[in-house]
Design an enzyme around this catalytic site. Structure first.
Site, PDB file in Angstrom:
ATOM      1  CD  GLU A 186      -3.974  -0.225   1.707  1.00  0.00           C
ATOM      2  OE1 GLU A 186      -3.927   0.315   2.025  1.00  0.00           O
ATOM      3  OE2 GLU A 186      -4.246  -1.360   1.937  1.00  0.00           O
ATOM      4  CG  HIS A 191      -2.549  -3.545   7.796  1.00  0.00           C
ATOM      5  ND1 HIS A 191      -2.430  -5.082   7.936  1.00  0.00           N
ATOM      6  CD2 HIS A 191      -2.761  -2.300   7.626  1.00  0.00           C
ATOM      7  CE1 HIS A 191      -3.233  -5.237   6.318  1.00  0.00           C
ATOM      8  NE2 HIS A 191      -4.130  -4.187   6.520  1.00  0.00           N
TER       9      HIS A 191
END
Lengths: 443, 443
Positions: A49, A272
């Site tokens: 990402e 995360h």
């Protein structure tokens, strides 16, 4: 335990949640990530990402001393978001784009535009050849009714194929990334069973991090607790997996995750948690020549083969569900398109009657006429594009299913070729007569 | 010449030109192809342009005795058109879809809808593992002004990557297919130089077929002579390539092509000629320990490396041309989209004035108003879709270019590491000081 020929490799993996202007505190978090990586000097940094190439380039600049080698994988509309930074020379890279990756019209989910893929880098660690993979699979937005499950299973299938077929020449294989699958999810079992990749969290003797190795946790301020229900504390969906070769053994000595915060900083690196694994590579020591060695090995292989056939059958079922769904969607698109066409023809016919009867008045107002025609054209165009898209989805699903069927057949063939192992696992196997019918490869 | 451990493999490759209802005599030709394959019993049959699965299935039925193992590769909207039939068990298959494959709006060329790809099958020939590849690259419609050249170069790049990375565990590698490239075309040189694949036509001591091994010839009744200009007699664009491994040597003993007609039949199998190669596999015999063996080997490797760097640089230039072109197209799409939007806003503004000034008459007739609005919407939608498409094309081209740059850097690094070979090829290399500037990997 470590011998003098040991090589130690520290691997870092993080889903950076790097959507410019949308992710919270994006520039500040990238600065934090860059500082930390510069200081920690991991051998390998696997990022997901990193949606903007600008962010990759600024990281590359910052890490030019600690990680002189790097690669950014480009794919899809936005990019794959995958990046590798390495202390060791990268000789070669290769990208495999998954054939299925959600739907373009689900723009709010955005996965399709990301062009999800698995990136591979071949690099030298000392005299060893390491194949390093980084990937990010399709997100799971609703576990109860997961419309993307067949897509994710096919992605896991293609991921294992890619790793298995490209890693034959490697001494060591390392995969890091956000798999968007829980440890016991079908795709995860398929990946591990078929490739022989081992999970660093399950293997490490020393662990420091979140409970159960979770990487998406309720304690992270960027996580809305609603999303995690029914997993109140969090879930484990990011992994560092590894395997050695006939020449090299590999072990995980230590593993850690961040815990939803970073000391001396107001927020964590990402939504995360970051993973770090310390792997140790040793030259392979052949197994001691035991009394029952060979037969035990064969037993083990037969057991694994049978397990793999079960997992593959489960995966094939899931793909069939996806096939059924895609066929239904394509049928709906076709039907809607035909209705749009019928409406258009009807409208033109109604309009043509007074035109043919020269001078008679137009039966309905011009505005409605044009609006209706525009609507018909819009329906036709949309359903045509959807038809094309669903046909491609069907082809990919059918392709994966064909490959799975072939693989099951081949595995069963191999299983039949383990006669030595038969006495040991006779209980596990059905009687000889029933065997072929259990999973008919030509079914 | 052949020793007792030799294994012989007969390989067949044909572009079947199997567009149902459009290709001439399609069912009759499939029947002819099936009969011939059944009779000839090649070990491996690699087919391209089998566009309909029904045709594949009827071939499969017909060949169930001669070729019990087969696989059909599904991809794109129509399919990849690729099929493999084999006398030997296929254990595993894998498909790589090329990231670039023409443009969907060039529907009359149709390549985009075919989902061009390279299919791989892992099979056992006796005790040997063979990786067999079948592919079909984007067609060349105009050699002088070939708009698809960058796409085909990227396809050749991805093809060599796929073969190189997936074939490490194989004893023998065989590639057959319609590459749509002349023998000395850039993509072909790139493929052969990087993978080490050898051309069966160039290597065979015995050849029976068309002049210069041509596979698209003027004598074929399905070929219009106009298409071949300026190559009056024909061109060679179909190939069977092969290579061995450190364990196995491979040679081509005999090769043949059809010659534009089939005895006792009114027309040939296809518009392409069919290729047959008889390959012989021998256990590898190590080179005789000569006086200057190692240094000669290194010389050779350095020479090949330098050649590869040249080819890669040429390919990179071609990809850059493609990048420039895609950027221009995306820019045009953006500009047209902005103009469409401006027109729409202008029209709405003109329509809004009398509406705001309550009761004043509409400045232009309703029909024109709606037609113009529909046109604006159509422009906006089309340019939006084109923008998405060109962005994806750009990402793929940039990705390939990045990978090529990295590969050039890595090759140059390796070339610098051949100190022993230096005295032999000192003339070939620029003076030490100039070296880094020649092909700067970070350029």
């Amino acid at each position: 335990m470590a011998n003098t020929d040991s090589v130690s490799v520290r691997v870092f993996s993080l889903n950076c949640w790097g959507i410019r202007y949308l992710s919270k505190h994006c520039p500040q978090r990238y600065a934090m990530i860059g500082d930390m990586l510069c200081k920690e000097e991991h051998d390998l940094v696997l990022l997901q990402e990193v949606w903007s190439e600008k962010d990759y380039l600024s990281l590359k600049k910052k890490l030019s001393c600690s990680h002189p080698h790097s690669h950014y994988f480009k794919s899809g509309v936005i990019g794959s978001g995958l990046a590798i930074f390495s202390k060791h020379r990268i000789h070669d890279t290769f990208l495999y784009r998954y054939s299925l990756n959600g739907y373009p019209y689900m723009a709010h989910h955005g996965d399709w535009f990301g062009g999800k893929a698995v990136g591979m880098a071949v690099l030298s660690i000392g005299k060893l050849t390491a194949n390093v993979y980084v990937t990010h699979l399709h997100a799971e937005y609703c576990r109860e009714k997961d419309a993307y499950l067949p897509h994710r299973v096919v992605q896991a299938w293609e991921l294992q194929q890619f790793i298995r077929h490209t890693s034959a020449g490697a001494d060591v294989v390392i995969l890091g990334g956000d798999l968007n699958m829980h440890p016991q999810d079908l795709g995860n079992r398929l990946l591990r069973a078929y490739t022989g990749l081992r999970d660093s969290y399950s293997e490490t003797p020393k662990f420091d991090g979140c409970e159960d190795g979770m990487t998406l946790i309720a304690d992270n301020p960027f996580i809305s607790k609603k999303e995690l229900v029914p997993f109140e504390k969090g879930i484990r969906i990011d992994y560092i997996l590894f395997k050695g070769s006939s020449e090299m053994d590999i072990h995980c000595d230590y593993m850690s995750t961040t815990k939803g915060s970073v000391p001396d900083h107001p927020f964590p690196y990402s939504d995360h948690e970051a993973l770090t694994a310390e792997l140790r590579l040793d030259p392979h020591t052949p197994a001691e020549p035991g009394s029952d060695g060979q037969s035990k090995d064969q037993d083990c292989a037969a057991g694994k083969g049978a397990e793999l056939v079960d997992i593959l059958t489960e995966a094939r079922t899931e793909v069939k569900v996806g096939l059924h769904c895609a066929e239904r969607m394509r049928y709906t698109a076709t039907r809607t398109g035909v209705m749009g066409l019928a409406l258009l023809i009807l409208e033109l016919a109604i309009a043509a009657v007074p035109w043919l009867a020269l001078g008679a008045e137009q039966p309905f107002p011009r505005t409605s006429f044009y609006l209706l025609a525009a609507l018909c054209f819009a329906i036709l165009l949309t359903t045509f594009l959807l038809y094309i898209f669903y046909t491609m989805e069907l082809k990919s699903l059918q392709g994966a299913e064909d490959q799975m069927r072939l693989a099951i057949g081949s595995l069963q063939e191999k299983l039949r070729g383990f006669p030595l192992a038969q006495p040991h696992n006779a209980q596990r196997r059905p009687p000889e007569g029933q065997e072929p019918s259990a999973f008919d490869p030509e079914e």
